[in-house]
Design a protein around this motif. Sequence first.
Motif, PDB file in Angstrom:
ATOM      1  N   VAL A  98      -3.099  -9.526  -4.362  1.00 55.58           N
ATOM      2  CA  VAL A  98      -2.008  -8.582  -4.106  1.00 55.58           C
ATOM      3  C   VAL A  98      -0.817  -9.332  -3.535  1.00 55.58           C
ATOM      4  CG1 VAL A  98      -1.265  -6.550  -2.786  1.00 55.58           C
ATOM      5  CG2 VAL A  98      -3.567  -6.635  -3.796  1.00 55.58           C
ATOM      6  N   VAL A 120      -8.133  -8.505  -4.784  1.00 56.59           N
ATOM      7  CA  VAL A 120      -7.579  -7.182  -5.026  1.00 56.59           C
ATOM      8  C   VAL A 120      -8.658  -6.128  -4.950  1.00 56.59           C
ATOM      9  CG1 VAL A 120      -7.795  -7.332  -7.535  1.00 56.59           C
ATOM     10  CG2 VAL A 120      -6.081  -5.830  -6.558  1.00 56.59           C
ATOM     11  N   VAL A 139      -3.983   0.983  -9.850  1.00 57.38           N
ATOM     12  CA  VAL A 139      -2.534   1.037 -10.066  1.00 57.38           C
ATOM     13  C   VAL A 139      -1.804   0.928  -8.734  1.00 57.38           C
ATOM     14  CG1 VAL A 139      -0.612   2.380 -11.004  1.00 57.38           C
ATOM     15  CG2 VAL A 139      -2.829   2.387 -12.180  1.00 57.38           C
ATOM     16  N   GLU A 142      -1.811  -2.738  -7.848  1.00 53.81           N
ATOM     17  CA  GLU A 142      -0.866  -3.465  -8.681  1.00 53.81           C
ATOM     18  C   GLU A 142       0.572  -3.134  -8.291  1.00 53.81           C
ATOM     19  OE1 GLU A 142       0.463  -6.003 -11.855  1.00 53.81           O
ATOM     20  OE2 GLU A 142      -1.300  -5.885 -10.559  1.00 53.81           O
ATOM     21  N   ARG A 145       1.458  -5.185  -5.379  1.00 56.17           N
ATOM     22  CA  ARG A 145       1.651  -6.574  -5.809  1.00 56.17           C
ATOM     23  C   ARG A 145       3.022  -6.768  -6.440  1.00 56.17           C
ATOM     24  NH1 ARG A 145       1.459 -10.251  -9.737  1.00 56.17           N
ATOM     25  NH2 ARG A 145       1.282  -8.745 -11.422  1.00 56.17           N
ATOM     26  N   ARG A 146       3.506  -5.743  -7.131  1.00 52.61           N
ATOM     27  CA  ARG A 146       4.789  -5.847  -7.831  1.00 52.61           C
ATOM     28  C   ARG A 146       5.980  -5.457  -6.963  1.00 52.61           C
ATOM     29  NH1 ARG A 146       4.213  -4.550 -14.217  1.00 52.61           N
ATOM     30  NH2 ARG A 146       2.067  -5.287 -14.542  1.00 52.61           N
ATOM     31  N   TYR A 182       2.505  -0.063 -16.830  1.00 53.16           N
ATOM     32  CA  TYR A 182       1.879  -1.361 -16.593  1.00 53.16           C
ATOM     33  C   TYR A 182       1.021  -1.778 -17.782  1.00 53.16           C
ATOM     34  CZ  TYR A 182       3.060  -1.023 -11.565  1.00 53.16           C
ATOM     35  OH  TYR A 182       3.694  -0.931 -10.354  1.00 53.16           O
ATOM     36  N   TRP A 187      -0.643  -5.377 -18.941  1.00 54.70           N
ATOM     37  CA  TRP A 187      -1.472  -5.466 -17.736  1.00 54.70           C
ATOM     38  C   TRP A 187      -2.795  -4.771 -17.944  1.00 54.70           C
ATOM     39  CZ3 TRP A 187      -2.948  -1.208 -14.586  1.00 54.70           C
ATOM     40  CH2 TRP A 187      -3.576  -1.546 -13.386  1.00 54.70           C
ATOM     41  N   PRO A 189      -6.294  -4.012 -15.339  1.00 58.85           N
ATOM     42  CA  PRO A 189      -6.767  -4.219 -13.970  1.00 58.85           C
ATOM     43  C   PRO A 189      -7.944  -5.163 -13.905  1.00 58.85           C
ATOM     44  CG  PRO A 189      -7.414  -2.056 -14.773  1.00 58.85           C
ATOM     45  CD  PRO A 189      -6.488  -2.623 -15.793  1.00 58.85           C
ATOM     46  N   THR A 191     -10.468  -6.233 -10.839  1.00 61.99           N
ATOM     47  CA  THR A 191     -10.873  -6.072  -9.453  1.00 61.99           C
ATOM     48  C   THR A 191     -11.934  -7.089  -9.052  1.00 61.99           C
ATOM     49  OG1 THR A 191     -12.590  -4.469 -10.028  1.00 61.99           O
ATOM     50  CG2 THR A 191     -10.394  -3.607  -9.516  1.00 61.99           C
ATOM     51  N   TYR A 199      -0.554 -14.114  -6.170  1.00 65.92           N
ATOM     52  CA  TYR A 199       0.495 -13.855  -5.192  1.00 65.92           C
ATOM     53  C   TYR A 199       1.195 -15.111  -4.751  1.00 65.92           C
ATOM     54  CZ  TYR A 199      -2.239 -14.984  -0.893  1.00 65.92           C
ATOM     55  OH  TYR A 199      -2.942 -15.580   0.106  1.00 65.92           O
TER      56      TYR A 199
END
Length: 204
Positions: A98, A120, A139, A142, A145-146, A182, A187, A189, A191, A199
Motif C-alpha cells: 500500500v 496489502v 478496492v 488499492e 495506494r493510489r 481500476y 489492475w 487485486p 492480497t 510502494y
Amino acid sequence: MAIRTLAALYDDYGDAAQAIAAIEAAGIAHSDVSIIANNADNRYRLGSTNSAVTDANTTVVDEESDASGLGTGATIGTIVGGGAGLLAGLGMLAIPGVGPVIAAGWLVATLAGAGVGAAVGGLVGSLTDAGVDNEHAVVYAEGVRRGGTLVTVRVDDLREAEIRKILDHYEPVDIETRGAEYRSSGWSPDTTATTTEPYRRAAE
C-alpha cells in the motif's frame, strides 16, 4: 444490536477530515473511527506531538520530521489523541503493498498488532475481518495506494443510516465504479504479495 463497519474512500484528504469531524460531533467516539491516508510523497509531515490542524483543503502539521522514519514497522506513535479527537493522534506507518501512510484509529491499531508484514493482505484482511465485503476491501486498499484516504467507522446498526449519511455528504468515491475503473486499466487485486516494491516505486 449489531456493530457495523462503514468504510468510505475519499480522493481528497480534506473531505475525509471533515467527515471525521462531523462523525465525532455526532457523538461517535474517536476510538470507533479510523483514517488511513496515502503519504507516498511525504505531503503530510508529522512532528513529535503528532498533532495536525486541518481544513477543507490543507493539512498543516506543527513540526517537521525526518521522512526516513517511514520504514516497514515504523513506530506509529500515539494512535488516538486524547480529547482533541482522532486527527490529533495521526502517526506514520508503512504498509507493504500500500505504501507510506499517515493513520490513526482502531483499524491502524489492528494492523499494528497483527504486524503489517502481511502486505496489502493485512489491510484487506483487517477490513474483511471487520465485516467489509472482500470485493470492496481490495478496492479500498488499492485506492489508498493510489493516493486516497480511507475512513472507517464502527457503529451500532441503530445509527448506521445516520453515519452513512454523514460519510456520503462529503462525497466519497463510488466504490463499485472505482473498482471497475481500476480493473479496466489492467489492475487485478493481489492480497498475497509480500514485496514492498510497489510502494517504494510510488514514493520515488
